[in-house]
Design a protein around this motif. Structure first.
Motif, mmCIF file in Angstrom:
data_model
loop_
_atom_site.group_PDB
_atom_site.id
_atom_site.type_symbol
_atom_site.label_atom_id
_atom_site.label_comp_id
_atom_site.label_asym_id
_atom_site.label_seq_id
_atom_site.Cartn_x
_atom_site.Cartn_y
_atom_site.Cartn_z
ATOM 1 N N ASP A 117 -9.428 5.466 2.198
ATOM 2 C CA ASP A 117 -9.731 4.232 1.566
ATOM 3 C C ASP A 117 -10.281 3.176 2.531
ATOM 4 O OD1 ASP A 117 -8.806 5.088 -0.951
ATOM 5 O OD2 ASP A 117 -6.727 4.015 -0.863
ATOM 6 N N HIS A 118 -9.666 3.568 3.753
ATOM 7 C CA HIS A 118 -10.128 2.430 4.640
ATOM 8 C C HIS A 118 -11.134 3.110 5.758
ATOM 9 C CE1 HIS A 118 -7.574 -0.563 2.851
ATOM 10 N NE2 HIS A 118 -6.615 0.252 3.007
ATOM 11 N N ARG A 123 -5.038 9.456 1.991
ATOM 12 C CA ARG A 123 -5.507 8.390 0.807
ATOM 13 C C ARG A 123 -5.670 7.229 1.389
ATOM 14 N NH1 ARG A 123 -3.557 4.554 -2.249
ATOM 15 N NH2 ARG A 123 -1.495 5.063 -1.905
ATOM 16 N N LEU A 124 -4.807 6.667 2.362
ATOM 17 C CA LEU A 124 -5.093 5.544 2.968
ATOM 18 C C LEU A 124 -5.978 5.543 3.973
ATOM 19 C CD1 LEU A 124 -1.302 4.114 3.141
ATOM 20 C CD2 LEU A 124 -3.184 3.207 1.552
ATOM 21 N N ARG A 160 -5.283 -2.235 10.522
ATOM 22 C CA ARG A 160 -6.648 -1.743 10.003
ATOM 23 C C ARG A 160 -7.266 -0.895 11.521
ATOM 24 N NH1 ARG A 160 -9.055 -3.492 5.417
ATOM 25 N NH2 ARG A 160 -10.900 -2.368 6.068
ATOM 26 N N LYS A 213 0.962 -1.218 0.017
ATOM 27 C CA LYS A 213 0.130 -0.029 0.159
ATOM 28 C C LYS A 213 0.776 1.348 0.171
ATOM 29 C CE LYS A 213 -4.208 -1.870 0.253
ATOM 30 N NZ LYS A 213 -5.295 -1.543 -0.393
ATOM 31 N N VAL A 214 2.189 1.236 0.803
ATOM 32 C CA VAL A 214 2.784 2.254 0.511
ATOM 33 C C VAL A 214 3.831 2.248 -0.337
ATOM 34 C CG1 VAL A 214 2.400 2.760 2.996
ATOM 35 C CG2 VAL A 214 4.325 1.517 2.609
#
Length: 267
Positions: A214-215, A210-211, A183, A152-153
């Motif tokens: 997204d979550h 962004r992350l 998470r 993801k990164v």
């Protein structure tokens, strides 16, 4: 990838769920210094909230009070459904830690360990946490989660590199992966880009937001970079002399608001 981890319970009105609430929060240190003087704050699920203010105004102290790392002198805190006044119980602290990710100005990586092991360290608050000290001890599910977080990164290809072989920006991305591997419902970031050059700092803040979006992770961060605050926060909460000066949408925060936040009062 992160997707194999158990999903968090979905609330019927998740976007209005309260993640953090304080009423009359005060903090006085043993030396008599009063740092927080009655903070009322509400943060809802999925929000990105920036805390700003001069050095010594109480921002970092407030962050620590919200997650039970500092006791509360007066008032009440509710974070992630845990309500406490004074000193939270050890069980409350444990539950808060399991649901919160942390990123700080210093990357706090174990420099001689691999990148993958450093991300696996994010599982140390889980049952059987001794297995999180190194990726070779970790359950396969933890290693998969760590590799997914690194993907993801954009650092999956550096999983077996030593942490001290990475640039400062890359090390902070490892710290982000470590914070997000479980998470969490809440991400706390204290000056996450302060030690980075402008380009790396922008990239890290863009990745954070962004992350989190997204979550559906709630994000609370401090910064002295007003461009980052305006670009990456939904709300700006200014703290001055231990009190909230203003709490308003980033889009409507003016230069005058920011100037007032950092203006030194005549004595």
């Amino acid at each position: 990838m992160l997707d194999h981890l158990p999903e968090l319970p979905i609330c019927a009105d998740v976007k209005t769920a309260v993640v953090i609430s304080t009423r009359g929060l005060c903090k006085t240190y043993p030396n008599g210094r009063e740092v927080l003087k009655g903070i009322d704050l509400t943060v809802r699920q999925g929000e990105r909230v920036a805390l700003i203010g001069s050095n010594g105004c109480g921002k970092s102290t407030l962050l620590r009070c919200l997650i039970g790392l500092h006791d509360v002198t007066k008032g009440e805190v509710t974070t992630l459904d845990e309500t406490f006044s004074g000193v939270p119980s050890s069980a409350q602290r444990s539950r808060l830690r399991r649901q919160t990710g942390f990123v700080f100005q210093k990357h706090c990586l174990v420099r001689r360990r691999t990148v993958l092991s450093n991300v696996v360290h994010g599982m140390l608050s889980e049952p059987g946490n001794w297995r999180g000290f190194a990726q070779c001890l970790a359950p396969e599910a933890w290693r998969r989660a760590a590799l997914g977080a690194l993907d993801k990164v954009n650092l999956a290809d550096r999983a077996n590199a030593r942490a001290d072989a990475l640039s400062g920006g890359q090390q902070q991305r490892v710290a982000i992966a470590r914070a997000l591997v479980r998470r969490p419902r809440l991400l706390i970031a204290d000056e996450p880009a302060a030690s980075l050059d402008p380009v790396s700092g922008h990239d890290v803040m863009a990745l954070f937001t962004r992350l989190c979006a997204d979550h559906d992770i709630t994000m609370l961060f401090t910064s002295h970079d007003m461009a980052h605050v305006r670009d990456y926060a939904d709300r700006i909460v200014a703290v001055k002399a231990g009190r909230i000066l203003f709490d308003k949408p980033a889009a409507t925060t003016t230069d005058s608001d920011l100037e007032e936040t950092f203006r030194v009062e005549n004595r």
